[in-house]
Design an enzyme around this catalytic site. Structure first.
Site, PDB file in Angstrom:
ATOM      1  N   HIS A  62       0.980  -1.170   0.035  1.00 31.79           N
ATOM      2  CA  HIS A  62      -0.046   0.244  -0.199  1.00 31.79           C
ATOM      3  C   HIS A  62       1.017   1.336  -0.181  1.00 31.79           C
ATOM      4  O   HIS A  62       2.002   1.191   0.107  1.00 31.79           O
ATOM      5  CB  HIS A  62      -1.107  -0.048   1.155  1.00 31.79           C
ATOM      6  CG  HIS A  62      -0.265   0.033   2.387  1.00 31.79           C
ATOM      7  ND1 HIS A  62       0.326  -0.987   3.222  1.00 31.79           N
ATOM      8  CD2 HIS A  62      -0.373   0.841   3.471  1.00 31.79           C
ATOM      9  CE1 HIS A  62       0.903  -0.562   4.142  1.00 31.79           C
ATOM     10  NE2 HIS A  62       0.192   0.438   4.571  1.00 31.79           N
ATOM     11  N   ASP A  66       5.729   4.456   5.028  1.00 32.51           N
ATOM     12  CA  ASP A  66       6.603   3.097   5.956  1.00 32.51           C
ATOM     13  C   ASP A  66       6.590   2.057   5.082  1.00 32.51           C
ATOM     14  O   ASP A  66       7.524   1.189   5.242  1.00 32.51           O
ATOM     15  CB  ASP A  66       6.201   2.959   7.450  1.00 32.51           C
ATOM     16  CG  ASP A  66       4.618   2.489   7.310  1.00 32.51           C
ATOM     17  OD1 ASP A  66       3.876   3.030   6.763  1.00 32.51           O
ATOM     18  OD2 ASP A  66       4.458   1.473   8.248  1.00 32.51           O
ATOM     19  N   HIS A  67       6.003   1.987   3.850  1.00 29.87           N
ATOM     20  CA  HIS A  67       6.370   0.940   2.972  1.00 29.87           C
ATOM     21  C   HIS A  67       6.567   1.236   1.600  1.00 29.87           C
ATOM     22  O   HIS A  67       6.704   0.288   0.719  1.00 29.87           O
ATOM     23  CB  HIS A  67       4.617   0.191   2.779  1.00 29.87           C
ATOM     24  CG  HIS A  67       4.287  -0.323   3.998  1.00 29.87           C
ATOM     25  ND1 HIS A  67       4.174  -1.596   4.547  1.00 29.87           N
ATOM     26  CD2 HIS A  67       3.968   0.103   5.250  1.00 29.87           C
ATOM     27  CE1 HIS A  67       3.730  -1.706   5.603  1.00 29.87           C
ATOM     28  NE2 HIS A  67       3.624  -0.701   6.027  1.00 29.87           N
TER      29      HIS A  67
HETATM   30 ZN   LIG Z   1       2.874   0.175   7.884  1.00 31.93          ZN
HETATM   31 ZN   LIG Z   2      -0.287   1.104   6.720  1.00 32.51          ZN
END
Ligand SMILES: [Zn+2]
Ligand SMILES: [Zn+2]
Length: 300
Positions: A62, A66-67
């Site tokens: 997603h 943080d990804h």
């Molecule tokens: Zn996350």
């Molecule tokens: Zn998330």
């Protein structure tokens, strides 16, 4: 050894001194599969002794930072190493993020970026169907569109030469047995499974940010290794508000998952360490759920 899985980041939201943001590297038959790419992921790949250059497939669950924040830097490095192409699988919007960042910093890579964007579906769907493996995805239940992924090796039938010799099968017999599943030799029925073994079939599943959903079980059931977010221990209100899982919920669905090993990740910074998680798992008498740490490796 056919491959290995290395955890590159096991923290949620912000990185900590000991935990990077999300990232998992799967190495399989010389190819590299990266699942999520939080800030600092390319250095984590190097520190783990893996090859950044060999990152062939990138799966982004997603668009939360943080990804994703490590992705532009990683692509720039791949480009500087003259990698011809990389394949990205993610939710809708990943292309515009990359266009925006790469144009914004005025970097025009030569590398071909093949982007596949998906609308999350509740039933698992196929994203890659290769000769040796298949990668599936499923829509999860986060605060934004989010998908989990599973990598599954296609099982292969291996014929045992010694058995074929022992049963005195001619090449005609063998061709017939392969196509029909059996053959009669001297009045005796010989089945395919009498002269072969099934090899492979390894399954890895990654369940990133999500609140409770049946989709987890649909995708993850029967995995050899399941890496699953466990942001919270038992804070159900927070889990619901921010779209995350608690260890308590994972324990609830544990019997339905039927996984050989379950690895928890994406821990909230509210816990100074994971001892409370380990204590809770021990109290259930379960020995195949472990708490993940950066650089933890699983060979298969
Ligand atoms: Zn996350
Ligand atoms: Zn998330």
């Amino acid at each position: 050894m056919k491959g290995k899985i290395v955890l590159l980041g096991t923290s949620s939201a912000m990185p900590t001194k000991d935990r990077n943001n999300s990232g998992i590297y799967l190495q399989y038959k010389g190819e590299g599969f990266l699942f999520d790419c939080g800030e600092g992921t390319q250095r984590q790949i190097m520190r783990a002794g893996l090859s950044v250059y060999k990152t062939d497939y990138i799966f982004i669950s997603h668009l939360h930072t943080d990804h994703t924040l490590g992705l532009p830097g990683l692509i720039e490095t791949l480009d500087m190493h003259d990698k011809p192409a990389v394949e990205i699988h993610s939710v809708k919007g990943i292309k515009s993020i990359l266009d925006c960042v790469l144009n914004g910093v005025i970097y025009a890579p030569d590398i071909e970026i093949k982007i596949n964007e998906y609308i999350p579906e509740k039933e698992p769907f196929t994203t890659i169907d290769d000769r040796d493996f298949v990668v599936r995805a499923v829509g999860l239940n986060h605060v934004v569109d989010c998908i989990g992924f599973s990598f599954e090796e296609k099982p292969k039938v291996k014929y045992i030469k010694e058995k074929i010799k022992e049963l005195n099968l001619s090449s005609t017999d063998f061709v017939r047995l392969k196509s029909e599943g059996f053959v009669y030799k001297d009045g005796k029925k010989i089945k395919k499974e009498d002269i072969s073994v099934v090899q492979g079939g390894f399954k890895f599943t990654y369940i990133p940010d999500t609140y409770r959903t049946e989709s987890i079980i649909k995708l993850a059931r029967g995995s050899d290794i399941l890496v699953i977010e466990s942001t919270y221990l038992n804070e159900e209100d927070k889990a619901k508000e921010y779209g995350h899982l608690t260890l308590e919920y994972i324990l609830e669905i544990y019997p339905k998952l039927e996984c050989k090993k379950i690895v928890l990740t994406h821990f909230s910074r509210r816990y100074k360490d994971t001892s409370l998680f380990e204590k809770r798992i021990r109290a259930e008498g379960i020995n195949n759920i472990v708490t993940g740490r950066d650089f933890m490796e699983f060979v298969f």
